[in-house]
Design a protein around this motif. Structure first.
Motif, PDB file in Angstrom:
ATOM      1  N   LYS A  49       0.808  -1.229   0.000  1.00 12.02           N
ATOM      2  CA  LYS A  49       0.000   0.000   0.000  1.00 12.02           C
ATOM      3  C   LYS A  49       0.837   1.273   0.000  1.00 12.02           C
ATOM      4  N   GLY A  50       2.147   1.151   0.292  1.00  8.67           N
ATOM      5  CA  GLY A  50       2.998   2.345   0.315  1.00  8.67           C
ATOM      6  C   GLY A  50       2.922   3.092   1.629  1.00  8.67           C
ATOM      7  N   ILE A  51       3.814   4.059   1.810  1.00  9.33           N
ATOM      8  CA  ILE A  51       3.883   4.853   3.045  1.00  9.33           C
ATOM      9  C   ILE A  51       3.581   6.311   2.680  1.00  9.33           C
ATOM     10  N   ALA A  52       2.521   6.873   3.281  1.00  7.24           N
ATOM     11  CA  ALA A  52       2.093   8.231   2.919  1.00  7.24           C
ATOM     12  C   ALA A  52       3.083   9.280   3.413  1.00  7.24           C
ATOM     13  N   ASN A  53       3.570   9.116   4.656  1.00  8.17           N
ATOM     14  CA  ASN A  53       4.446  10.114   5.261  1.00  8.17           C
ATOM     15  C   ASN A  53       5.675   9.395   5.839  1.00  8.17           C
ATOM     16  N   ILE A  54       6.761   9.401   5.090  1.00  9.21           N
ATOM     17  CA  ILE A  54       7.944   8.622   5.488  1.00  9.21           C
ATOM     18  C   ILE A  54       8.574   9.189   6.760  1.00  9.21           C
ATOM     19  N   GLU A  55       8.601  10.520   6.871  1.00  6.26           N
ATOM     20  CA  GLU A  55       9.188  11.137   8.066  1.00  6.26           C
ATOM     21  C   GLU A  55       8.449  10.682   9.332  1.00  6.26           C
ATOM     22  N   GLN A  56       7.127  10.656   9.246  1.00  7.16           N
ATOM     23  CA  GLN A  56       6.312  10.204  10.384  1.00  7.16           C
ATOM     24  C   GLN A  56       6.556   8.714  10.655  1.00  7.16           C
ATOM     25  N   ALA A  57       6.614   7.907   9.588  1.00  7.02           N
ATOM     26  CA  ALA A  57       6.822   6.463   9.744  1.00  7.02           C
ATOM     27  C   ALA A  57       8.157   6.159  10.403  1.00  7.02           C
ATOM     28  N   MET A  58       9.144   7.031  10.194  1.00  8.71           N
ATOM     29  CA  MET A  58      10.483   6.801  10.770  1.00  8.71           C
ATOM     30  C   MET A  58      10.525   7.088  12.271  1.00  8.71           C
ATOM     31  N   LEU A  80      11.483   0.554  11.643  1.00  5.57           N
ATOM     32  CA  LEU A  80      12.226   1.504  10.802  1.00  5.57           C
ATOM     33  C   LEU A  80      13.315   2.228  11.603  1.00  5.57           C
ATOM     34  N   PRO A  81      13.041   2.695  12.855  1.00  7.02           N
ATOM     35  CA  PRO A  81      14.140   3.281  13.645  1.00  7.02           C
ATOM     36  C   PRO A  81      15.289   2.291  13.874  1.00  7.02           C
ATOM     37  N   ASN A  82      14.974   1.013  14.111  1.00 12.60           N
ATOM     38  CA  ASN A  82      16.039   0.009  14.282  1.00 12.60           C
ATOM     39  C   ASN A  82      16.849  -0.158  13.003  1.00 12.60           C
ATOM     40  N   MET A  83      16.172  -0.126  11.867  1.00 12.55           N
ATOM     41  CA  MET A  83      16.874  -0.260  10.585  1.00 12.55           C
ATOM     42  C   MET A  83      17.794   0.935  10.373  1.00 12.55           C
ATOM     43  N   LYS A  84      17.327   2.113  10.734  1.00 12.40           N
ATOM     44  CA  LYS A  84      18.137   3.343  10.616  1.00 12.40           C
ATOM     45  C   LYS A  84      19.369   3.260  11.524  1.00 12.40           C
ATOM     46  N   THR A  85      19.153   2.820  12.772  1.00 15.36           N
ATOM     47  CA  THR A  85      20.248   2.748  13.748  1.00 15.36           C
ATOM     48  C   THR A  85      21.307   1.741  13.320  1.00 15.36           C
ATOM     49  N   ASN A  86      20.870   0.629  12.737  1.00 12.55           N
ATOM     50  CA  ASN A  86      21.804  -0.466  12.462  1.00 12.55           C
ATOM     51  C   ASN A  86      22.414  -0.427  11.066  1.00 12.55           C
ATOM     52  N   SER A  87      21.984   0.513  10.221  1.00 10.68           N
ATOM     53  CA  SER A  87      22.597   0.652   8.897  1.00 10.68           C
ATOM     54  C   SER A  87      23.440   1.920   8.866  1.00 10.68           C
ATOM     55  N   ASP A  88      24.340   1.991   7.914  1.00 10.43           N
ATOM     56  CA  ASP A  88      25.140   3.200   7.746  1.00 10.43           C
ATOM     57  C   ASP A  88      24.470   4.162   6.781  1.00 10.43           C
ATOM     58  N   GLU A  89      23.693   3.619   5.851  1.00 10.53           N
ATOM     59  CA  GLU A  89      22.915   4.447   4.920  1.00 10.53           C
ATOM     60  C   GLU A  89      21.552   3.801   4.757  1.00 10.53           C
ATOM     61  N   MET A  90      20.503   4.633   4.708  1.00  9.77           N
ATOM     62  CA  MET A  90      19.151   4.098   4.509  1.00  9.77           C
ATOM     63  C   MET A  90      18.331   5.107   3.721  1.00  9.77           C
ATOM     64  N   ASP A  93      12.035   4.767  -0.761  1.00  9.28           N
ATOM     65  CA  ASP A  93      11.218   5.298  -1.861  1.00  9.28           C
ATOM     66  C   ASP A  93       9.845   4.658  -1.722  1.00  9.28           C
ATOM     67  N   SER A  94       8.793   5.465  -1.653  1.00 13.12           N
ATOM     68  CA  SER A  94       7.465   4.869  -1.496  1.00 13.12           C
ATOM     69  C   SER A  94       6.409   5.711  -2.194  1.00 13.12           C
ATOM     70  N   THR A  95       5.481   5.042  -2.833  1.00  9.62           N
ATOM     71  CA  THR A  95       4.353   5.717  -3.465  1.00  9.62           C
ATOM     72  C   THR A  95       3.082   5.010  -3.015  1.00  9.62           C
ATOM     73  N   VAL A  96       2.148   5.786  -2.454  1.00  7.37           N
ATOM     74  CA  VAL A  96       0.898   5.204  -1.953  1.00  7.37           C
ATOM     75  C   VAL A  96       0.172   4.492  -3.095  1.00  7.37           C
ATOM     76  N   GLY A  97      -0.208   3.252  -2.818  1.00  6.90           N
ATOM     77  CA  GLY A  97      -0.935   2.461  -3.808  1.00  6.90           C
ATOM     78  C   GLY A  97      -0.056   1.739  -4.812  1.00  6.90           C
ATOM     79  N   VAL A  98       1.246   2.022  -4.762  1.00 16.09           N
ATOM     80  CA  VAL A  98       2.181   1.409  -5.727  1.00 16.09           C
ATOM     81  C   VAL A  98       3.174   0.484  -5.026  1.00 16.09           C
ATOM     82  N   GLY A  99       3.765   0.968  -3.932  1.00 20.12           N
ATOM     83  CA  GLY A  99       4.699   0.117  -3.202  1.00 20.12           C
ATOM     84  C   GLY A  99       5.847   0.891  -2.585  1.00 20.12           C
TER      85      GLY A  99
END
Ligand SMILES: Nc1ncnc2c1ncn2[C@@H]1O[C@H](COP(=O)(O)OP(=O)(O)OP(=O)(O)O)[C@@H](O)[C@H]1O
Ligand SMILES: [Mg+2]
Length: 108
Positions: A49-58, A80-90, A93-99
């Motif tokens: 379904k995609g993510i409408a607001n990535i900043e909020q989702a993070m 998502l915060p765990n993925m951010k913490t454990n990666s060096d770059e993250m 890309d998301s579009t609602v209804g597309v993926g």
């Protein structure tokens, strides 16, 4: 392959959280993992379904998980915060209804 244990630990967390997100928030997806001499790149792609607001989702604690997802032990809003913490770059890309496609790199 000589990948340091700490890098494997961080990659495992990134892939686990990303995989569960594709299962509970999308309809599954595909993961590509590219192993280089100095880094591991991960690409997680779904057609959900995609993510409408990535900043909020993070934000830690923010979740749209349903009651059923909560009853299964997910939905703390920490993936998502765990993925951010454990990666060096993250990058997401998301579009609602597309993926959604999540790109992460762990360097070592
Ligand atoms: N692949 C995805 N497709 C659609 N929405 C997503 C995807 N990944 C994350 N989201 C959205 O971002 C929100 C935050 O994701 P995050 O992984 O941080 O928390 P969560 O999955 O809700 O809970 P937890 O990961 O702690 O079990 C999700 O609730 C969902 O709304
Ligand atoms: Mg999650």
């Amino acid at each position: 392959m000589g990948v340091p244990a700490d890098a494997i630990r961080r990659v495992s967390i990134c892939l686990y959280e990303g995989e569960i997100n594709m299962v509970i928030h999308a309809n599954g997806g595909d993961i590509d993992v590219l192993v280089y001499p100095d880094r591991i790149e991960m690409i997680l792609k779904d057609t959900g379904k995609g993510i409408a607001n990535i900043e909020q989702a993070m934000q830690a604690g923010w979740s749209t998980a349903t009651e059923k997802v909560h009853s299964l032990g997910f939905g703390a809003g920490m993936g998502l915060p765990n993925m951010k913490t454990n990666s060096d770059e993250m990058k997401i890309d998301s579009t609602v209804g597309v993926g959604t496609t999540v790109y992460m790199t762990v360097k070592f």
